[in-house]
Design an enzyme around this catalytic site. Structure first.
Site, PDB file in Angstrom:
ATOM      1  N   HIS A   1       0.822  -1.205   0.000  1.00  0.00           N
ATOM      2  CA  HIS A   1       0.000   0.000   0.000  1.00  0.00           C
ATOM      3  C   HIS A   1       0.858   1.257   0.000  1.00  0.00           C
ATOM      4  CE1 HIS A   1      -4.027  -1.917   1.380  1.00  0.00           C
ATOM      5  NE2 HIS A   1      -3.974  -1.754   0.095  1.00  0.00           N
TER       6      HIS A   1
ATOM      7  N   GLU B   1      -8.294 -19.504 -17.472  1.00  0.00           N
ATOM      8  CA  GLU B   1      -7.033 -19.469 -16.732  1.00  0.00           C
ATOM      9  C   GLU B   1      -6.518 -20.880 -16.435  1.00  0.00           C
ATOM     10  OE1 GLU B   1      -7.841 -17.240 -13.165  1.00  0.00           O
ATOM     11  OE2 GLU B   1      -9.863 -18.038 -13.030  1.00  0.00           O
TER      12      GLU B   1
ATOM     13  N   ASP C   1      -2.796 -16.988 -13.697  1.00  0.00           N
ATOM     14  CA  ASP C   1      -3.043 -18.409 -13.428  1.00  0.00           C
ATOM     15  C   ASP C   1      -2.836 -19.256 -14.673  1.00  0.00           C
ATOM     16  OD1 ASP C   1      -3.455 -18.719 -10.723  1.00  0.00           O
ATOM     17  OD2 ASP C   1      -5.581 -18.205 -10.819  1.00  0.00           O
TER      18      ASP C   1
ATOM     19  N   CYS D   1      -7.114  -9.815 -18.507  1.00  0.00           N
ATOM     20  CA  CYS D   1      -7.159  -9.064 -17.250  1.00  0.00           C
ATOM     21  C   CYS D   1      -5.991  -9.376 -16.330  1.00  0.00           C
ATOM     22  CB  CYS D   1      -8.471  -9.321 -16.513  1.00  0.00           C
ATOM     23  SG  CYS D   1      -8.690 -11.026 -15.959  1.00  0.00           S
TER      24      CYS D   1
END
Length: 590
Positions: free
Chosen positions: A195, A437, A461, A508
């Site tokens: 973060h 995937e 994946d 994606c």
């Protein structure tokens, strides 16, 4: 004497300034047992520390400047949630009560256990969440020690731009340096998805993290260059090096200005093909920036983050409001909501959840959902209800076969029937798609396509399962190669088969946001990408300078190669090609 320190660059920028060292609060604590009659006082002392930190976060959020990046508010909200999380608050209280640990020991023990759990995650993004737990833990520890001094001691004056050097920096601490000529930062810990790194990118700050030892070997006020592109820190650079990096800085400023001019411009190739650029998000809080940069929608809404770090699963009402907020905020642009993708690197904290023996190959994603149909139908109902308020799409992860897809579609139809009988509105035509995937899904895609409306290729994946490589395992991580010819063959087959069936297809995974691969995917026929929002403008710049027709020959060379070195060579040649029609914006930074 000039020397260099290597780490991980997180901002693709360069900063030059003088070092300011930040003090560090350790989670190390004195260990002792409290007596029975001291337990109540120890519990109260810990509760007071929690409240003190919670009040601090509330105050910081309430006083954020209007121009603060949305990431800053989101990160403060996350840290505030961690303070209240049962795995921090209640678990520490339980250790005090049951084992009679002093508060500092109990806190240190619990935080370290959580860190170990995060370290075991396969997904790099999730592993980085341990730093949020550490940052919140050190804040609570500081409150317990009744130390009123700030962890980040503010310099009285600085005659040049300032580079913060720390073991770790919490987003909340970074607020103290706003307006103080902060140019960048260096940390011993962290990663590209921490973060702190996300906030740095939101603020436009160059940074190098995971240096291991920068805080201990850099001295205060030394000249420092932070090369966020190459992940290098140069300490005490000579005039020749400084001159070079000042030129690099100027070139980056000019490149950013050119990229900013792309906002509001359609993503269209030189041969006129329109391309959709979508964003990956985890919360409705992520959406504000999408409108600013002109994203075409949300290509991946990771719903599992609503389920994690809690003892009970969210009910239908909570989920509905969560999804609805995102759908409404996108003002008619599509929001693709992925159903619960739990397992492998993402675990639930609920009492009835058990980790598989081999999580990556076990009960995860749609497998877990089908094994828990009541929970699954609850989520599907919430997504369907949200679809009434805008343009929503439902995405099923990790589909491996026809029977599995049929079972899922049967549950979706059950949810529709329940909503109709209850008189609850929803979009009966909401598109349903699957993630490709797993190689088995790609190989039988022609059998799956008649049952669905769209496909999203999850390259992370897909690479892992094609190559049988756990990229979280350091012993084999070097074998994880997304440009392996088998991976590329599966991707191009999926794109062509889906488009032949006149269905939409997107990518994606991490590869979608890599601008160096944009021309390759365009040549494959891809016309929709979904990525982190910070990657949208660099990818758009590449699209605007690409001719799909002129890229075909290079694509053929890539697909005819069976060694990674040759593939990378052909991709470099493709990116070096000058396309026939010049545009006014030059994509010089990728």
């Amino acid at each position: 004497m000039t020397f260099s320190i290597h780490g991980i660059g997180v901002s693709d920028k360069v900063a030059i300034g003088r070092a300011h060292l930040l003090s560090h609060v350790s989670l190390e604590a004195q260990h002792y047992l409290v007596t029975g009659d001291q337990i109540i006082d120890e519990l109260r002392r810990f509760a007071d520390a929690l409240q003190s930190v919670q009040d601090e976060f509330t105050h910081l959020q309430a006083n954020l400047d209007e121009d603060a990046p949305v990431e800053m508010s989101a990160m403060l909200a996350v840290h505030s949630m961690i303070v209240r999380d049962e795995l921090i608050a209640q678990a520490t209280l339980d250790l005090i009560t049951e084992k009679r640990y002093n508060a500092e020991w109990a806190l240190s023990e619990q935080v370290n256990q959580l860190i170990a759990q995060f370290d075991a995650f396969e997904d790099e993004y999730l592993r980085e969440r341990k730093h949020d737990v550490m940052q919140v833990g050190t804040r609570i520890m500081r409150a317990l020690r009744e130390n009123n001094q700030l962890v980040c001691e503010l310099p009285q004056a600085f005659d040049s731009e300032m580079i913060l050097v720390a073991h770790d920096i919490a987003p909340a601490d970074m607020l103290q340096f706003k307006g103080r000529s902060l140019a960048g930062f260096i940390t011993d810990t962290g990663g590209p998805n921490s973060h702190t790194a996300i906030v740095a990118r939101g603020l436009g700050l160059p940074a190098v993290v995971s240096t291991g030892q920068a805080r201990s070997i850099i001295r205060s006020n030394e000249w420092v260059i932070v090369d966020g592109v190459n992940g290098v820190v140069l300490v005490n650079p000579d005039e020749l090096i400084l001159s070079h990096y000042r030129q690099v800085q100027q070139a980056q400023i000019e490149a950013e200005q050119r990229l900013a001019e792309l906002i509001g411009r359609d993503a269209r190739t030189l041969d006129g093909t329109p391309i959709k650029l979508m964003a990956n998000i985890e919360s409705p809080n992520d959406i504000a920036r999408l409108h600013t940069i002109g994203a075409d929608g949300v290509g991946l809404f990771r719903s599992e983050y609503l389920f994690m770090n809690r003892k009970d699963s969210p009910d239908e009402s909570e989920q509905f409001n969560f999804y609805k907020a995102a759908v409404v905020a996108m003002n008619g642009k599509p929001v693709t909501i992925r159903t619960l993708d739990i397992g492998a690197d993402k675990e639930l904290s609920t009492d009835d959840y058990e980790t598989s023996v081999n999580p990556a190959l076990g009960l995860r994603a749609v497998r877990y959902c089908l094994a828990n149909p009541n929970m699954f139908i609850t989520q599907i109902r919430a997504i369907l209800r949200a679809s009434h308020y805008g343009s929503a799409k439902l995405l099923i992860p990790m589909v491996s076969g026809l029977e599995q897809l049929q079972q899922t579609l049967h549950l979706i139809e059950q949810a529709r029937v329940q909503l109709r009988e209850a008189g609850i509105p929803f979009d009966a035509q909401m598109p349903i798609g699957i993630m490709v995937e797993i190689p088995s899904a790609a190989l039988i895609l022609n059998a799956l396509l008649p049952l669905i409306d769209f496909v999203s290729i999850g390259t992370n994946d897909l690479t892992q399962y094609t190559l049988a490589v756990d990229r979280g395992d350091s012993d084999v991580a070097h074998l994880y190669e997304e440009l392996h010819p088998a991976v590329l063959q599966l991707i191009v087959f999926t794109i062509r088969a889906t488009q032949l069936a006149q269905k939409s297809v997107s990518i994606c995974g991490e590869m979608a946001g890599n601008a160096k691969l944009t021309r390759l995917f365009l040549a494959m026929g891809l016309d929709e990408f979904s990525m982190q929002q910070t990657q949208i403008l660099p990818v758009k710049a590449q699209i605007l300078e690409t001719s799909i027709e002129q890229s075909q020959e290079a694509l053929n060379r890539v697909l005819q190669s069976f060694d990674v070195a040759s593939i990378k060579k052909h991709i470099r040649e493709l990116n070096a090609q000058g396309m026939n029609e010049p545009i006014t914006i030059s994509a010089t930074v990728h």
